[in-house]
Motif scaffolding. Sequence first.
Motif, PDB file in Angstrom:
ATOM      1  N   GLU A  61      21.748 -15.737  -0.234  1.00 26.79           N
ATOM      2  CA  GLU A  61      21.438 -17.160   0.158  1.00 26.79           C
ATOM      3  C   GLU A  61      19.615 -16.876   0.320  1.00 26.79           C
ATOM      4  O   GLU A  61      19.259 -18.349   0.119  1.00 26.79           O
ATOM      5  N   ASP A  62      19.002 -16.205   1.068  1.00 26.33           N
ATOM      6  CA  ASP A  62      17.501 -16.609   1.337  1.00 26.33           C
ATOM      7  C   ASP A  62      16.643 -15.893   0.462  1.00 26.33           C
ATOM      8  O   ASP A  62      15.032 -16.579   0.303  1.00 26.33           O
ATOM      9  N   TRP A  63      16.649 -15.591  -1.118  1.00 30.81           N
ATOM     10  CA  TRP A  63      16.266 -14.648  -1.973  1.00 30.81           C
ATOM     11  C   TRP A  63      16.299 -15.878  -3.213  1.00 30.81           C
ATOM     12  O   TRP A  63      17.022 -16.322  -3.158  1.00 30.81           O
ATOM     13  N   GLU A  64      14.882 -15.822  -4.190  1.00 31.17           N
ATOM     14  CA  GLU A  64      14.588 -15.845  -5.207  1.00 31.17           C
ATOM     15  C   GLU A  64      15.676 -16.081  -6.299  1.00 31.17           C
ATOM     16  O   GLU A  64      15.534 -15.826  -7.539  1.00 31.17           O
ATOM     17  N   GLU A  65      15.072 -14.266  -5.857  1.00 29.71           N
ATOM     18  CA  GLU A  65      15.257 -13.380  -6.748  1.00 29.71           C
ATOM     19  C   GLU A  65      16.147 -12.080  -6.202  1.00 29.71           C
ATOM     20  O   GLU A  65      15.450 -11.632  -5.277  1.00 29.71           O
ATOM     21  N   VAL A  66      17.225 -11.553  -6.644  1.00 24.51           N
ATOM     22  CA  VAL A  66      17.467  -9.971  -6.228  1.00 24.51           C
ATOM     23  C   VAL A  66      18.225  -9.312  -7.471  1.00 24.51           C
ATOM     24  O   VAL A  66      18.515  -9.906  -8.643  1.00 24.51           O
ATOM     25  N   VAL A  67      17.259  -8.244  -8.554  1.00 26.43           N
ATOM     26  CA  VAL A  67      17.518  -7.344  -9.157  1.00 26.43           C
ATOM     27  C   VAL A  67      17.838  -5.871  -9.006  1.00 26.43           C
ATOM     28  O   VAL A  67      17.245  -5.638  -7.481  1.00 26.43           O
ATOM     29  N   GLU A  68      19.004  -5.643  -9.242  1.00 26.76           N
ATOM     30  CA  GLU A  68      19.195  -4.323  -8.957  1.00 26.76           C
ATOM     31  C   GLU A  68      19.213  -3.223 -10.701  1.00 26.76           C
ATOM     32  O   GLU A  68      19.935  -3.592 -10.782  1.00 26.76           O
ATOM     33  N   VAL A  69      18.198  -2.027  -9.542  1.00 30.61           N
ATOM     34  CA  VAL A  69      18.125  -1.022 -11.196  1.00 30.61           C
ATOM     35  C   VAL A  69      18.359   0.504 -10.833  1.00 30.61           C
ATOM     36  O   VAL A  69      18.458   0.256  -9.376  1.00 30.61           O
ATOM     37  N   SER A  70      18.872   1.307 -11.628  1.00 30.25           N
ATOM     38  CA  SER A  70      19.086   2.645 -11.676  1.00 30.25           C
ATOM     39  C   SER A  70      17.558   3.410 -11.316  1.00 30.25           C
ATOM     40  O   SER A  70      16.495   3.016 -12.195  1.00 30.25           O
ATOM     41  N   ILE A  71      17.253   4.474 -10.693  1.00 30.72           N
ATOM     42  CA  ILE A  71      16.039   5.245 -10.613  1.00 30.72           C
ATOM     43  C   ILE A  71      16.193   6.764 -10.446  1.00 30.72           C
ATOM     44  O   ILE A  71      16.706   6.513  -8.971  1.00 30.72           O
ATOM     45  N   HIS A  72      15.662   7.255 -11.254  1.00 27.85           N
ATOM     46  CA  HIS A  72      15.986   8.829 -10.229  1.00 27.85           C
ATOM     47  C   HIS A  72      14.511   8.611  -9.761  1.00 27.85           C
ATOM     48  O   HIS A  72      13.572   9.453  -9.819  1.00 27.85           O
ATOM     49  N   PHE A  73      14.413  10.519  -8.904  1.00 25.13           N
ATOM     50  CA  PHE A  73      13.742  10.756  -7.567  1.00 25.13           C
ATOM     51  C   PHE A  73      13.578  11.767  -8.101  1.00 25.13           C
ATOM     52  O   PHE A  73      14.999  13.082  -8.075  1.00 25.13           O
ATOM     53  N   GLU A  74      12.880  13.073  -8.463  1.00 25.98           N
ATOM     54  CA  GLU A  74      13.274  14.455  -8.438  1.00 25.98           C
ATOM     55  C   GLU A  74      12.473  14.996  -6.811  1.00 25.98           C
ATOM     56  O   GLU A  74      12.389  15.939  -6.804  1.00 25.98           O
ATOM     57  N   THR A  75      11.906  13.865  -6.055  1.00 29.86           N
ATOM     58  CA  THR A  75      11.565  14.371  -4.763  1.00 29.86           C
ATOM     59  C   THR A  75      12.369  13.268  -3.158  1.00 29.86           C
ATOM     60  O   THR A  75      12.943  12.722  -3.864  1.00 29.86           O
ATOM     61  N   ASP A  76      12.333  13.989  -2.183  1.00 30.53           N
ATOM     62  CA  ASP A  76      12.761  13.126  -1.272  1.00 30.53           C
ATOM     63  C   ASP A  76      10.814  12.777  -1.026  1.00 30.53           C
ATOM     64  O   ASP A  76      11.091  12.144   0.477  1.00 30.53           O
ATOM     65  N   GLU A  77      10.186  12.043  -0.934  1.00 34.13           N
ATOM     66  CA  GLU A  77       8.889  11.752  -0.888  1.00 34.13           C
ATOM     67  C   GLU A  77       8.713  10.187  -1.560  1.00 34.13           C
ATOM     68  O   GLU A  77       7.211   9.783  -2.127  1.00 34.13           O
ATOM     69  N   ALA A  78       9.197   9.066  -2.483  1.00 30.53           N
ATOM     70  CA  ALA A  78       8.842   8.366  -2.511  1.00 30.53           C
ATOM     71  C   ALA A  78       8.749   6.916  -1.429  1.00 30.53           C
ATOM     72  O   ALA A  78       9.300   7.012  -0.585  1.00 30.53           O
ATOM     73  N   ASP A  79       7.367   6.836  -2.305  1.00 30.64           N
ATOM     74  CA  ASP A  79       7.057   5.332  -1.157  1.00 30.64           C
ATOM     75  C   ASP A  79       6.242   3.646  -2.043  1.00 30.64           C
ATOM     76  O   ASP A  79       6.514   3.939  -3.292  1.00 30.64           O
ATOM     77  N   LEU A  80       6.308   3.561  -1.450  1.00 27.71           N
ATOM     78  CA  LEU A  80       4.930   2.336  -1.730  1.00 27.71           C
ATOM     79  C   LEU A  80       3.299   2.124  -2.027  1.00 27.71           C
ATOM     80  O   LEU A  80       3.575   3.475  -0.818  1.00 27.71           O
ATOM     81  N   GLU A  81       3.047   2.195  -3.312  1.00 22.85           N
ATOM     82  CA  GLU A  81       1.578   1.923  -3.692  1.00 22.85           C
ATOM     83  C   GLU A  81       1.124   0.887  -3.673  1.00 22.85           C
ATOM     84  O   GLU A  81       1.557   0.134  -4.420  1.00 22.85           O
ATOM     85  N   SER A  82      -0.147   0.240  -3.772  1.00 21.01           N
ATOM     86  CA  SER A  82      -1.073  -0.763  -4.144  1.00 21.01           C
ATOM     87  C   SER A  82      -2.060  -0.698  -4.278  1.00 21.01           C
ATOM     88  O   SER A  82      -2.881   0.932  -4.034  1.00 21.01           O
ATOM     89  N   MET A  83      -2.897  -1.035  -5.341  1.00 19.18           N
ATOM     90  CA  MET A  83      -3.971  -0.999  -6.080  1.00 19.18           C
ATOM     91  C   MET A  83      -5.260  -1.470  -5.382  1.00 19.18           C
ATOM     92  O   MET A  83      -5.052  -3.033  -5.688  1.00 19.18           O
ATOM     93  N   GLY A  84      -6.098  -1.625  -4.429  1.00 19.38           N
ATOM     94  CA  GLY A  84      -7.119  -2.401  -4.189  1.00 19.38           C
ATOM     95  C   GLY A  84      -6.805  -3.513  -2.662  1.00 19.38           C
ATOM     96  O   GLY A  84      -7.462  -3.525  -2.264  1.00 19.38           O
ATOM     97  N   GLY A  85      -5.373  -3.148  -2.764  1.00 22.62           N
ATOM     98  CA  GLY A  85      -5.144  -4.263  -2.166  1.00 22.62           C
ATOM     99  C   GLY A  85      -4.014  -4.253  -0.801  1.00 22.62           C
ATOM    100  O   GLY A  85      -4.047  -3.001  -0.202  1.00 22.62           O
ATOM    101  N   ALA A  86      -3.179  -4.409  -0.242  1.00 21.64           N
ATOM    102  CA  ALA A  86      -2.302  -4.434   0.893  1.00 21.64           C
ATOM    103  C   ALA A  86      -1.007  -4.944   0.943  1.00 21.64           C
ATOM    104  O   ALA A  86      -0.807  -6.064   0.312  1.00 21.64           O
ATOM    105  N   ILE A  87      -0.492  -4.219   1.300  1.00 23.18           N
ATOM    106  CA  ILE A  87       0.867  -4.200   1.419  1.00 23.18           C
ATOM    107  C   ILE A  87       0.774  -4.640   3.188  1.00 23.18           C
ATOM    108  O   ILE A  87       0.466  -3.237   3.863  1.00 23.18           O
TER     109      ILE A  87
END
Length: 161
Positions: A61-87
Amino acid sequence: MTDSAFWITEPTSEVVQGAGAGGNGLIWVGHGSATIATGVNYGPVRVTVDARSQEPSLDLEDWEEVVEVSIHFETDEADLESMGGAIEEEPQEMPLSAAGPGWYRLRVHARGRDEGAEAIDIDIDADPVEEYLIQSWPTPQAPEIRHKTTDTHGAEVRART
């Protein structure tokens, strides 16, 4: 956030090169990483992560784009990153792969990318115009699902070759 994207990565990942053209217009998956396309070239974005043990209910309802994908992680350490900016309020640790190594689904929700794409420069201390919700849960690999693709920015990205 910079270069019109932010990333989900883990220590063993390889960030997807050349993302930002074609595809679903929102997320590109690589080996242990995913690139999420933003409208804003440089500036803050608001990101919420919702890690689950099983698939959450779908809210379009409140979103303009919603996409679902599969991803394989080899660790339990997946997180967010940005280059030079801010989340905005960037967390120290993101529990995207908290259940350990294996296949996960990422459901990425976005809104405000059209406003972000129209902005020339957004002050790093300004309130974000774009918002993202990233839901993750462990589950076997499955095909991509484009639940909702209605923003202009996403359509322009999907049209690029």
